[in-house]
Scaffold this motif. Structure first.
Motif, mmCIF file in Angstrom:
data_model
loop_
_atom_site.group_PDB
_atom_site.id
_atom_site.type_symbol
_atom_site.label_atom_id
_atom_site.label_comp_id
_atom_site.label_asym_id
_atom_site.label_seq_id
_atom_site.Cartn_x
_atom_site.Cartn_y
_atom_site.Cartn_z
ATOM 1 N N GLY A 110 0.798 -1.216 0.000
ATOM 2 C CA GLY A 110 0.000 0.000 0.000
ATOM 3 C C GLY A 110 0.832 1.268 0.000
ATOM 4 N N LEU A 111 2.109 1.149 0.334
ATOM 5 C CA LEU A 111 3.010 2.305 0.361
ATOM 6 C C LEU A 111 3.736 2.513 -0.960
ATOM 7 C CD1 LEU A 111 4.642 1.621 3.862
ATOM 8 C CD2 LEU A 111 2.833 3.270 3.347
ATOM 9 N N TYR A 112 3.840 1.454 -1.744
ATOM 10 C CA TYR A 112 4.698 1.492 -2.934
ATOM 11 C C TYR A 112 4.179 2.349 -4.095
ATOM 12 C CZ TYR A 112 7.907 0.060 -6.586
ATOM 13 O OH TYR A 112 8.846 0.071 -7.591
ATOM 14 N N MET B 107 16.604 5.185 2.466
ATOM 15 C CA MET B 107 15.405 5.992 2.700
ATOM 16 C C MET B 107 15.581 6.870 3.938
ATOM 17 S SD MET B 107 13.067 5.615 0.381
ATOM 18 C CE MET B 107 11.523 6.077 1.200
ATOM 19 N N GLN B 108 16.173 6.325 4.976
ATOM 20 C CA GLN B 108 16.422 7.114 6.184
ATOM 21 C C GLN B 108 17.384 8.258 5.906
ATOM 22 O OE1 GLN B 108 17.732 3.893 8.715
ATOM 23 N NE2 GLN B 108 15.736 3.736 9.726
ATOM 24 N N LYS C 71 9.745 11.849 2.061
ATOM 25 C CA LYS C 71 9.225 12.503 3.271
ATOM 26 C C LYS C 71 7.699 12.547 3.334
ATOM 27 C CE LYS C 71 13.452 15.174 3.739
ATOM 28 N NZ LYS C 71 14.121 16.478 3.590
ATOM 29 N N GLY C 72 7.056 11.734 2.491
ATOM 30 C CA GLY C 72 5.608 11.647 2.584
ATOM 31 C C GLY C 72 5.189 11.093 3.930
ATOM 32 N N PRO C 73 4.068 11.550 4.483
ATOM 33 C CA PRO C 73 3.664 11.117 5.826
ATOM 34 C C PRO C 73 3.461 9.615 5.938
ATOM 35 C CG PRO C 73 1.875 12.287 4.701
ATOM 36 C CD PRO C 73 3.105 12.494 3.886
ATOM 37 N N GLN C 74 3.109 8.956 4.833
ATOM 38 C CA GLN C 74 2.887 7.519 4.887
ATOM 39 C C GLN C 74 4.180 6.731 5.076
ATOM 40 O OE1 GLN C 74 2.870 9.406 2.249
ATOM 41 N NE2 GLN C 74 3.213 8.319 0.325
ATOM 42 N N LEU C 75 5.314 7.386 4.834
ATOM 43 C CA LEU C 75 6.615 6.717 4.967
ATOM 44 C C LEU C 75 7.344 7.104 6.252
ATOM 45 C CD1 LEU C 75 7.877 6.995 1.276
ATOM 46 C CD2 LEU C 75 6.911 4.990 2.409
ATOM 47 N N ALA C 76 6.668 7.784 7.138
ATOM 48 C CA ALA C 76 7.302 8.208 8.394
ATOM 49 C C ALA C 76 7.459 7.008 9.322
ATOM 50 C CB ALA C 76 6.460 9.288 9.065
ATOM 51 N N GLY C 77 8.643 6.877 9.897
ATOM 52 C CA GLY C 77 8.893 5.827 10.874
ATOM 53 C C GLY C 77 9.544 4.604 10.262
ATOM 54 N N GLU C 78 10.340 3.914 11.069
ATOM 55 C CA GLU C 78 11.088 2.757 10.582
ATOM 56 C C GLU C 78 10.165 1.606 10.189
ATOM 57 O OE1 GLU C 78 14.797 -0.187 11.851
ATOM 58 O OE2 GLU C 78 14.231 1.492 13.141
ATOM 59 N N GLU C 79 9.054 1.446 10.889
ATOM 60 C CA GLU C 79 8.151 0.345 10.562
ATOM 61 C C GLU C 79 7.633 0.468 9.139
ATOM 62 O OE1 GLU C 79 4.001 -1.797 12.104
ATOM 63 O OE2 GLU C 79 4.833 -0.083 13.197
ATOM 64 N N LEU D 37 9.087 1.967 6.647
ATOM 65 C CA LEU D 37 10.179 1.699 5.719
ATOM 66 C C LEU D 37 10.477 0.207 5.644
ATOM 67 C CD1 LEU D 37 12.629 4.634 6.537
ATOM 68 C CD2 LEU D 37 10.873 4.495 4.754
ATOM 69 N N GLN D 38 10.389 -0.484 6.757
ATOM 70 C CA GLN D 38 10.600 -1.930 6.746
ATOM 71 C C GLN D 38 9.513 -2.629 5.943
ATOM 72 O OE1 GLN D 38 10.943 -3.147 10.841
ATOM 73 N NE2 GLN D 38 13.099 -2.595 10.954
ATOM 74 N N ASN D 39 8.282 -2.150 6.080
ATOM 75 C CA ASN D 39 7.183 -2.729 5.312
ATOM 76 C C ASN D 39 7.400 -2.505 3.810
ATOM 77 O OD1 ASN D 39 5.950 -3.530 7.689
ATOM 78 N ND2 ASN D 39 4.536 -1.798 7.753
ATOM 79 N N LEU D 40 7.819 -1.291 3.458
ATOM 80 C CA LEU D 40 8.077 -0.971 2.059
ATOM 81 C C LEU D 40 9.184 -1.864 1.503
ATOM 82 C CD1 LEU D 40 7.628 0.871 -0.421
ATOM 83 C CD2 LEU D 40 9.369 2.403 0.550
ATOM 84 N N ALA D 41 10.266 -2.008 2.264
ATOM 85 C CA ALA D 41 11.386 -2.838 1.827
ATOM 86 C C ALA D 41 10.971 -4.301 1.698
ATOM 87 C CB ALA D 41 12.553 -2.702 2.798
ATOM 88 N N ALA D 42 10.107 -4.749 2.593
ATOM 89 C CA ALA D 42 9.633 -6.134 2.530
ATOM 90 C C ALA D 42 8.824 -6.367 1.256
ATOM 91 C CB ALA D 42 8.792 -6.461 3.765
ATOM 92 N N TYR D 43 8.011 -5.383 0.879
ATOM 93 C CA TYR D 43 7.243 -5.523 -0.365
ATOM 94 C C TYR D 43 8.170 -5.516 -1.577
ATOM 95 C CZ TYR D 43 4.042 -4.642 -4.189
ATOM 96 O OH TYR D 43 3.357 -4.732 -5.369
#
Length: 211
Positions: A32-34, A68-69, A93-101, A103-109
């Motif tokens: 959902g973030l990609y 990303m960080q 820096k979109g709000p949906q990508l804030a926080g390590e969780e 980013l981890q979800n995005l990387a997992a996808y």
């Protein structure tokens, strides 16, 4: 040259803890973030040279999260002249990508994407590049597989035009300029061993053989 390699081993061991966290994201949440990434990197992360967007499919999750960080923290994408880096920093820096969780979800996808070969666009002397790559192997691995403990990303299978672009960014001070970017700062003295465009093309031509 060998002294530099030994110094990197020591430095890499010292920062190992910064890069050894287990990436255990949720690929379904990452899906959902990609969409924000699709316009440049493609729906399956194959990359797009016209957009200067690298191939993401096949890259290690820890490296995706780390970069990303760096974009989010201003440690990458803020150097004068790095227009594409600035674009990526803004997108990160979109709000949906804030926080390590997130980013981890995005990387997992991204990790679910099929790995496909990319076209060869760079010509060079791969035999000469093999000799030059000896310096790179300490951090990126002898087969370009990446070494997390040394903050060295996977190179094998990456778009060759992108590797050339990034090596030039390191030489021009557009990457590896920030204290938070440990891996980038390690690259600065290493890229100095590639003294001209021919050397850059040669080492990338050799990396192309590592697919």
């Amino acid at each position: 040259m060998m002294r530099w390699v030994l110094q990197l081993v020591v430095v890499g061991a010292g920062i190992m803890g910064s890069f050894s966290s287990v990436i255990a994201g949720d690929p379904e949440a990452g899906k959902g973030l990609y969409p924000v990434c699709t316009a440049c990197h493609g729906p399956a992360g194959a990359g797009n040279q016209a957009m200067n967007a690298p191939k993401l499919a096949g890259q290690e999750a820890w490296y995706v999260v780390k970069q990303m960080q760096l974009f989010q923290n201003g440690a990458r994408g803020t150097a004068p002249g790095d227009m594409h880096g600035m674009q990526m920093a803004m997108m990160s820096k979109g709000p949906q990508l804030a926080g390590e969780e997130a980013l981890q979800n995005l990387a997992a996808y991204i990790g679910t994407f099929p790995v496909v070969d990319v076209p060869t666009t760079v010509s060079g002397d791969a035999a000469a590049g093999k000799a030059l790559y000896t310096v790179c192997a300490a951090c990126h691995g002898p087969a370009g597989q990446g070494v997390e403990a040394m903050a060295g990303p996977k190179l094998a299978g990456q778009s060759d035009w992108y590797l050339v672009n990034q090596l030039n960014k390191f030489k021009q001070g557009q990457r590896g300029y920030h204290d938070m970017d440990h891996g980038g700062r390690q690259m600065r003295p290493m890229v100095a061993t590639l003294t001209d465009d021919k050397a850059i093309n040669d080492v990338v031509a050799y990396i192309n053989t590592l697919k």
